[in-house]
Design an enzyme around this catalytic site. Structure first.
Site, PDB file in Angstrom:
ATOM      1  N   ARG A   1     -25.581   4.203   3.041  1.00 55.87           N
ATOM      2  CA  ARG A   1     -26.256   3.138   3.386  1.00 55.87           C
ATOM      3  C   ARG A   1     -25.943   1.982   2.365  1.00 55.87           C
ATOM      4  NH1 ARG A   1     -30.812   5.086   4.484  1.00 55.87           N
ATOM      5  NH2 ARG A   1     -31.864   4.533   2.569  1.00 55.87           N
TER       6      ARG A   1
ATOM      7  N   ARG B   1       0.797  -1.255   0.031  1.00 54.14           N
ATOM      8  CA  ARG B   1      -0.061   0.060  -0.011  1.00 54.14           C
ATOM      9  C   ARG B   1       0.768   1.309   0.012  1.00 54.14           C
ATOM     10  NH1 ARG B   1      -4.235   2.424   4.676  1.00 54.14           N
ATOM     11  NH2 ARG B   1      -4.934   3.927   3.313  1.00 54.14           N
ATOM     12  N   HIS B   2       0.180   2.362  -0.536  1.00 55.92           N
ATOM     13  CA  HIS B   2       1.171   3.530  -0.857  1.00 55.92           C
ATOM     14  C   HIS B   2       1.418   4.139   0.569  1.00 55.92           C
ATOM     15  CE1 HIS B   2      -2.335   5.824   0.152  1.00 55.92           C
ATOM     16  NE2 HIS B   2      -2.913   5.299  -0.383  1.00 55.92           N
TER      17      HIS B   2
ATOM     18  N   GLU C   1      -6.788   2.871  -7.226  1.00 55.05           N
ATOM     19  CA  GLU C   1      -7.727   2.697  -6.038  1.00 55.05           C
ATOM     20  C   GLU C   1      -9.214   2.667  -6.639  1.00 55.05           C
ATOM     21  OE1 GLU C   1      -8.922   1.609  -3.409  1.00 55.05           O
ATOM     22  OE2 GLU C   1      -8.269   2.802  -1.761  1.00 55.05           O
TER      23      GLU C   1
ATOM     24  N   GLY D   1      -5.232   0.684  -0.206  1.00 54.10           N
ATOM     25  CA  GLY D   1      -5.798   0.009   0.867  1.00 54.10           C
ATOM     26  C   GLY D   1      -7.210  -0.852   0.274  1.00 54.10           C
TER      27      GLY D   1
ATOM     28  N   GLU E   1       1.479   7.341   3.606  1.00 55.13           N
ATOM     29  CA  GLU E   1       0.564   8.244   4.080  1.00 55.13           C
ATOM     30  C   GLU E   1       0.555   9.638   3.304  1.00 55.13           C
ATOM     31  OE1 GLU E   1      -0.229   9.076   8.332  1.00 55.13           O
ATOM     32  OE2 GLU E   1       0.500  10.790   7.858  1.00 55.13           O
TER      33      GLU E   1
END
Length: 202
Positions: free
Chosen positions: A107, A10-11, A84, A153, A13
């Site tokens: 929802r 994952r990249h 992503e 992610g 932050e």
């Protein structure tokens, strides 16, 4: 011989990660901490044998891959199938803001329907299809034994969820590494969202 080992990374932050905002395909750069994380994972990877480095072209992943590539001596190759999930109108918002502005869409999204698309976004099924297509292509290369893929992610989690019925209950943190080994035609996870290179990662 085709690829026998894959590192899913994952990249690093971004400020949006810190603020818990949905980034999707927005071109948000790494922050200082993210660049430090990318350098840490690069130092760790330098000790491993990696034949090729691929990356999502989304800025935060591309920057992470460039930092890694500079240290390990491999130019990152862009593959937009590793990007992503596209959150559409949700992008740039926190989930609390999404719930307030788009209550029905929020929802539907959080109930986990694979085919549901956020407004102007894409579905989890869309992500599974393109990630699996990239996986099949990149792991079939007879010239490579071990490769690294820099992605995101949600994309990583959605892809792995399409391959395995049960995954560890562990967050895929920034610059975490998930390692898969091919045993004949079965891919086995031998390390999930590991942070061995970053002991002070929160």
């Amino acid at each position: 011989m085709s690829v026998e080992k894959v590192l899913l990374i994952r990249h690093g932050e971004t400020d949006f990660n810190r603020e818990r905002r949905l980034q999707g395909v927005m071109q948000v750069p790494l922050n200082e901490r993210g660049r430090d994380q990318a350098a840490a994972v690069a130092r760790y990877l330098k000790g491993l044998s990696i034949d090729a480095l691929y990356t999502s072209p989304v800025l935060r992943a591309q920057e992470t891959a460039e930092i890694i590539g500079d240290l390990i001596g491999l130019p990152p190759r862009g593959d937009r199938r590793l990007r992503e999930i596209e959150f559409g109108k949700f992008e740039g918002l926190t989930f609390a803001e999404v719930e307030r502005r788009f209550p029905e869409a929020h929802r539907n999204w959080t109930t986990g329907y694979l085919a549901y698309k956020a407004p102007q976004g894409e579905s989890r099924q869309d992500v599974q299809r393109r990630m699996r297509a990239a996986w099949d292509d990149l792991t079939a290369n007879p010239d490579h034994k071990s490769i690294a893929l820099v992605s995101h992610g949600s994309a990583i989690a959605i892809f792995l969820g399409s391959m395995y019925a049960l995954l560890p209950d562990r967050a895929i943190k920034n610059t975490s590494i998930t390692t898969l080994i091919r045993r004949e035609e079965i891919w086995e996870i031998v390390g999930y969202a590991e942070m061995a290179h970053r002991t002070n990662q929160r």
